[in-house]
Structures are given as C-alpha cells and as structure tokens.
Design a protein around this motif. Structure first.
Motif, mmCIF file in Angstrom:
data_model
loop_
_atom_site.group_PDB
_atom_site.id
_atom_site.type_symbol
_atom_site.label_atom_id
_atom_site.label_comp_id
_atom_site.label_asym_id
_atom_site.label_seq_id
_atom_site.Cartn_x
_atom_site.Cartn_y
_atom_site.Cartn_z
ATOM 1 N N UNK A 35 -4.503 1.297 14.252
ATOM 2 C CA UNK A 35 -3.478 0.938 15.075
ATOM 3 C C UNK A 35 -1.903 0.829 14.355
ATOM 4 N N UNK A 36 -0.918 1.000 15.224
ATOM 5 C CA UNK A 36 0.498 0.884 14.470
ATOM 6 C C UNK A 36 0.471 -0.496 13.742
ATOM 7 N N UNK A 37 1.475 -0.323 12.594
ATOM 8 C CA UNK A 37 1.599 -1.711 11.973
ATOM 9 C C UNK A 37 2.682 -2.451 12.608
ATOM 10 N N UNK A 38 3.741 -1.950 13.310
ATOM 11 C CA UNK A 38 4.660 -2.440 14.032
ATOM 12 C C UNK A 38 5.445 -1.530 14.746
ATOM 13 N N UNK A 39 6.437 -1.959 15.553
ATOM 14 C CA UNK A 39 7.166 -1.124 16.502
ATOM 15 C C UNK A 39 8.549 -1.900 16.820
ATOM 16 N N UNK A 40 9.491 -1.086 16.845
ATOM 17 C CA UNK A 40 10.776 -1.341 17.532
ATOM 18 C C UNK A 40 11.353 -0.475 18.547
ATOM 19 N N UNK A 41 12.611 -0.671 18.980
ATOM 20 C CA UNK A 41 13.018 0.117 19.998
ATOM 21 C C UNK A 41 13.117 1.512 19.748
ATOM 22 N N UNK A 42 13.409 2.086 18.506
ATOM 23 C CA UNK A 42 13.504 3.297 18.040
ATOM 24 C C UNK A 42 12.573 3.719 16.953
ATOM 25 N N UNK A 43 11.656 3.185 16.671
ATOM 26 C CA UNK A 43 10.486 3.292 15.728
ATOM 27 C C UNK A 43 9.271 2.707 15.752
ATOM 28 N N UNK A 44 8.263 3.393 15.063
ATOM 29 C CA UNK A 44 6.917 2.887 15.133
ATOM 30 C C UNK A 44 6.420 3.187 13.911
ATOM 31 N N UNK A 45 5.963 2.077 13.131
ATOM 32 C CA UNK A 45 5.409 2.011 11.563
ATOM 33 C C UNK A 45 3.727 2.173 11.522
ATOM 34 N N UNK A 46 3.583 3.307 11.224
ATOM 35 C CA UNK A 46 1.740 3.624 11.099
ATOM 36 C C UNK A 46 1.342 3.524 9.691
ATOM 37 N N UNK A 47 -0.010 3.403 9.432
ATOM 38 C CA UNK A 47 -0.482 3.691 8.146
ATOM 39 C C UNK A 47 -1.137 5.009 7.901
ATOM 40 N N UNK A 48 -0.427 5.679 6.808
ATOM 41 C CA UNK A 48 -1.048 7.098 6.404
ATOM 42 C C UNK A 48 -1.983 7.105 5.450
ATOM 43 N N UNK A 49 -3.145 7.616 5.552
ATOM 44 C CA UNK A 49 -4.023 7.692 4.308
ATOM 45 C C UNK A 49 -4.225 9.007 3.664
ATOM 46 N N UNK A 50 -4.394 9.199 2.646
ATOM 47 C CA UNK A 50 -4.470 10.756 2.101
ATOM 48 C C UNK A 50 -5.781 11.337 2.648
ATOM 49 N N UNK A 51 -5.702 12.485 2.642
ATOM 50 C CA UNK A 51 -6.895 13.234 2.732
ATOM 51 C C UNK A 51 -7.601 13.925 1.612
ATOM 52 N N UNK A 52 -8.842 14.451 1.769
ATOM 53 C CA UNK A 52 -9.698 14.790 0.658
ATOM 54 C C UNK A 52 -9.574 16.448 0.895
ATOM 55 N N UNK A 53 -9.115 17.048 -0.269
ATOM 56 C CA UNK A 53 -9.313 18.558 -0.129
ATOM 57 C C UNK A 53 -10.529 19.202 -0.532
#
Length: 659
Positions: free
Chosen positions: A531-549
C-alpha cells in the motif's frame, strides 16, 4: 745290270728302268738277281719299284739285301695294272757300308701267263665314302700265297697301311681287308702289295673318293610366326659340300634348352609345330647325300621367336591375408610361364568401392582404380581405403596377345573410429532454461555407430550470479537418437557443447559449438503490491523494491502512471511480467518523449539500478525530472494507477516485468 760295291761309295745307287708297259691281260715279269761277297758281308740292297702313269715311285714293292751265295735267284713280279694305264718297273741297287761283293740283275722276261711263285691281285675298285667315315679296301689275291705273308695297302705317297684282317676264300684265294679313315686330306690313290722271297704282287691304283656331306650356306628364311608354330623356307639352293641331296631335315631347339628335335622335310617350306609361345628357337637345315655318314653339319641357324599366346586363364586364389580398417593385404596364386604364356606381361589389381557423394539425395559415388603389380609378385597391399566398406577386387593378366580377368571378389575393411559429426549439421533452438540440439550422423561413420556422447559446460554468463565455468556434464544417446533436449539451464549463459560418435573401435572426433540461452525477464521477490506510504493533494509516496535479474542484470526501473476519471484514488495493480511486444499490461520502453506522454499513460521516472539497492520510498508527482522524464504533480480530481516495472537488456533483447 751289275754293281761292284767295292768300286762305289756307300749309299751310291744304280737304277735300271724298264720301258713302260701297258698290258691287256694277265702277265708276269720274271728276273734273276745276284747278291754275293766272298766274306759273307752284304754288298748292298736291291729294291724294286712300280711307277704308274709316270707318277711317283712310291715305296719299294720288293727288296732284298745281304749275301745270298754265289748263285742266281729267280723272282717273279705280278703287276695287275692294265691298259689304258701303264706302269714302269724300276730296279734300284744301293751300296752298303761294307762295300764288298756284287749286285746284279739279269734275265728279265715279260711272260704272257700268270706267275707261278706269287699271286695276282684282282682289280681293285674305287671306294667312295663320306668324310668322317672309314673306307674299306678289299685286296683279293689269287695264286700261291699264305696268310703269314704280309699284305699291305700302299698310298701313292708311299705310306702303307697294314691289313685289318685276312680271310681265305678258297685254297687259292685270299682276301685282305684294309680300313682307311676317310677325312678330306685322305683322298688319294691306293694299291695292294704283297711280297715274299719268291717275289711280289702289286694291284692297280684305286681312288679313295672322299665326299663332303652337304651343308646349306644360308639359314632358313622365316615366312610367318605364330604362338605355337614357325613357318620357314629351307633356302637350300646354295650348299657347301657334295651332292646329290637325297634327304632334307630341319633341326630345331629352344635357344636356352640343350635338347633338340629333327624332322624330315618333304618340301621347300615347312611348318614347325608344337612350339612354346614367346620362346626363341634356333632352326637349322640338315642335308644328306648317299652313303653312310652322308648327313652334313647343320647349316647356319635361323634364330626366331614365336609370338606370345593369350594367357591360359585368369589368375585364381585371390584371398586376403590381412584386413585392417584402411588397408587390405591380398595374395593369389604364383605366376608361371605356363599361365602367362609370354615373357612380356603385366598384372593389374583393380578395385572399386562406393563412397557418399554428399547432398540430400543420398547418392553414392564409385571410386575405381587399377594398380600395376611388380613382376613375379603374387601379393599386394591396398592402402588408403575407407573403413567398414565393401571393396570389390579383381585381377587382370595382360600380355600383347590378350587379357584375362578374374572374377570379382568382395572384401570388407574393418571398422575404425568414426569421423567427426559435421559442425554444420549441428542445429539448435535455445530457450531461457533449455536448449534443443539436433545433429546428423558423421559423413564417415567408419562402422556401425553404437552411441553418441554429448557433453556441455557453461563457459560464460551475463548474469553475475552464475558461476562460470560450470561443471561439465555428459549424456549418452542411442545410435538412432540424433537429438537432445538440455534442461535446467541458466538463462543468458553460453554453453560449450560437444558431440562425438562411437563405434566398436572407439570415439571419433568431437564437434564443438557454443550455444547461449535466452535471458528471462527480471522478477520481484514479493507477491502483493504494498500500500502507498502516504498521499498529498499532488503526490503519492510508494515503496519501491529492487527486482532480481534472470540471465542479465536489471538495466533500468520505470514508474508509469495511468490516469482514470473520478475521485482520486490509487489503484494497486497485480504484478505483471511481459516481454517487449507481448501485449500484456506492462508498458514498452518509449522510443521518444512524445511517446512517453501518451493519452492513456505517461512515464514519470526512470531510475538506474544503482539508485535502488534496497526497498526505497518514491514520491510520484514530486515535480522532479528522473533521467529525462518529468515527475508531473498529480491532479487531485483524478484517479491514478501507478505501475513499477524493471527492464533487462541483453544483446539487443529487452525483457521487462511490472507490478
């Protein structure tokens, strides 16, 4: 005639010559002689010669010496020489060393009747013989004579021959036989002589005629030659020696042989049969005249050679004494003249075998070759043959007159290690974790393929997490399995693959190829989108995790925003994975900034892998630019779908996964 020896020197001679006589009938010459000295010494010798037709005197036909008392002694001389021949009686008195006494001749009478005290010889006939033979003279004496009295055969030059035998024919007839070797130099006149104290008898001269057996001057002439015959012309017009020729023969022999044969010839041409082919013969002509020993020496020889004959038959007994994968050692019956029938011949060993011609039709090409075999050899080694192949061999015996070929005999060379699988026959289909490999049987199997051995080993990988070089693995396949599916492989990894075939003799050469597996799209190691970490009127903060090649490292991360109508909310998408152009919910990498701002979605950020070593918060709409993409602030009146995707690029191939 009287000679007083005391008045003459030693050896002095006195001659009394009667006139020449030519009588037609039997007659007798009678005379008396006196030889006396008072003291008994010999006054000398008295000899009597008969000269015929003015020829030489020859030897004395009668002689006496010593002292014979003071009286006359009567002697008879029977000369059997008749008209038209004439003879002359010569008396010779010679003084002795004692030089005493007298030598006298008197009362010489020619009587027209036979002598009483000495015999008369019958007419002595001429004798004709061939040179090298013995001439036989037979002197027949009629009258008073005994076997003890000497009988001689006198040659005109004075040489005398003793009788070989004396035979009494009747009480008044004796026959003395003489043998004279009749060589060319012995041709002369001969007469019979016998003497005693009563007198002497002399026959006529008979001629010993020595004929030379004829010999041709020139050799025979060759008319035609064949394998087993020679036709010749005798060529006997010119001869050396005496004729007439009553018989013609030819004598022939092989030049290298001691034996010879003689054939009588009834014409001037002759065909000599039953000869050996390709053999040199010496042919001479023999001529014969009448009489024993009348065959002359062989004439000059014709040296000629018969032609070759066609070989008797083909060579037999062709067998293999040693069979190897690439050579055959062969032998056959020994060669002999009775088989070749010619001294000029050749033996060829011809062979053939089939070999693949290439191409997809499976046609075979036939290799043919004939090799020359050395003379007097009955074995040969064929080299550089293909293994495990039927080789058809035949022998050809050839001479100038013909050729004989043997039946074809088939041999099979032994197996050998196979040739290599052709590298160009290796075809493969790589996937990300599998490879399908296919190959063809070696062009030169060199036997029966019993198995294939496939080895593979990872030698290079674009994935740093893969250890290379990896372990080497080997797989065996049946002879009819010319394919293999490799599984459990690493994506993006290059494998060194080898294929080799095997026969009963061992493994052949190895065919090598390098095959690289395809890369896979990167993967995220979690199932649910957080789930998003936080929101504002013009932003949404999400958690990005690295992928495995997988097979290649992650090249970049992208954040994609999709606008929806309605009140603003963030919709979490399920994790998706897509390969470029697959049509899934992931978004292709834009080719331009215009394409990055489509009506349905837009790219708001592109992050390098180094910026995401671990799970990191990211604010969508923070109005910053990331690698050329503007992170546009969000509209509070709209709904948004936020996608996060990872991209791997390898050798022109891009794969991505998204969430």
């Amino acid at each position: 005639m009287m000679v007083n020896s005391s008045q003459h020197a030693v050896g002095q001679r006195a001659h009394l010559l009667l006139r020449a006589l030519s009588e037609n009938d039997t007659h007798c010459i009678q005379f008396s002689y006196f030889l006396y000295s008072r003291d008994g010494h010999s006054p000398g010798d008295l000899q009597l010669y008969i000269r015929v037709n003015g020829g030489p005197r020859g030897s004395a036909v009668w002689n006496v010496s010593g002292s014979h008392g003071r009286q006359w002694h009567q002697v008879e001389l029977a000369v059997s020489t008749f008209w038209p021949s004439e003879y002359q009686v010569v008396f010779e008195a010679s003084v002795s060393a004692e030089r005493r006494g007298y030598i006298a001749i008197d009362d010489i009478l020619l009587l027209n009747y036979p002598c009483y005290k000495v015999p008369h010889f019958s007419r002595l006939g001429d004798v004709e013989v061939n040179a090298g033979q013995n001439a036989t003279f037979q002197c027949v004496a009629t009258g008073k004579t005994t076997e003890t009295e000497p009988f001689l055969l006198e040659r005109r030059n004075g040489v005398v021959v003793a009788a070989s035998s004396i035979q009494r024919l009747s009480h008044k007839r004796l026959m003395a036989t003489f043998q004279v070797a009749a060589e060319r130099g012995e041709q002369d006149l001969y007469r019979c002589v016998t003497e005693s104290t009563r007198g002497a008898a002399v026959s006529n001269f008979a001629e010993l005629i020595v004929r030379v057996p004829p010999t041709p001057i020139a050799p025979p002439q060759l008319l035609r030659a064949g394998p087993t015959y020679l036709i010749i012309q005798l060529n006997t017009n010119s001869i050396v020696g005496d004729g007439p020729v009553i018989r013609r023969e030819i004598e022939y022999r092989a030049s290298q042989s001691p034996w010879s044969e003689t054939h009588g010839v009834g014409s001037l041409t002759y065909k000599v049969w039953h000869l050996e082919p390709d053999t040199e013969y010496r042919i001479s002509v023999l001529l014969t005249r009448p009489g024993e020993g009348g065959t002359g020496a062989p004439g000059p020889p014709l040296v000629s050679r018969t032609k070759c004959a066609e070989p008797m038959r083909a060579l037999r007994g062709l067998t293999a004494t040693e069979i190897q994968p690439r050579q055959l050692t062969l032998q056959w019956e020994p060669l002999g003249y009775n088989l070749t029938r010619c001294h000029t011949y050749s033996v060829s060993l011809c062979y053939r075998y089939s070999t693949p011609a290439g191409g997809s039709a499976g046609n075979n090409a036939t290799v043919r070759e004939c090799l020359s075999v050395e003379r007097n050899q009955s074995h040969f080694t064929l080299r550089d043959l293909p293994p495990f192949r039927s080789v058809h061999v035949r022998l050809a015996l050839d001479n100038p007159e013909g050729k004989k070929e043997s039946r074809e005999v088939t041999f099979q060379t032994e197996e050998d290690i196979p040739g290599g699988v052709a590298p160009e026959s290796l075809t493969f289909t790589p996937l990300d974790d599998m490879i399908f490999l296919k190959w063809e049987e070696p062009v030169e199997p060199n036997g029966v393929i019993t198995q294939y051995e496939i080895s593979y080993q990872g030698i290079e990988s674009s994935d740093p997490g893969i250890n290379v070089p990896g372990p080497r693995r080997t797989v065996s396949k049946l002879r009819n399995e010319t394919y293999h599916m490799f599984s459990g492989l690493h994506p993006g990894t290059t494998y060194l693959v080898s294929v080799r075939a095997r026969t009963a003799k061992g493994f052949g050469q190895t065919a090598l190829t390098e095959i690289t597996t395809n890369i896979s799209a990167p993967v995220f190691d979690y199932e649910d989108v957080p789930a998003p970490l936080s929101e504002s009127e013009s932003t949404i903060t999400v958690l990005l995790r690295p992928a495995l090649g997988r097979g290649a490292p992650v090249s970049a991360y992208q954040v994609v925003v999709v606008e929806e109508d309605g009140s603003r909310r963030v919709r979490r998408s399920r994790r998706r994975r897509r390969e470029l152009g697959s049509g899934s919910d992931c978004f292709p990498v834009p080719a331009s900034q215009v394409e990055a701002q489509s009506k349905s979605h837009y790219y708001t950020a592109e992050l390098p892998p180094s910026s995401l070593p671990e799970a990191t918060p990211f604010t969508v709409g923070d109005n910053h630019t990331y690698n050329g993409y503007w992170n546009t602030p969000l509209d509070p009146s709209k709904n948004y779908l936020v996608f996060f995707q990872a991209i791997s690029n390898f050798r022109g191939v891009s794969l991505l996964t998204c969430q």
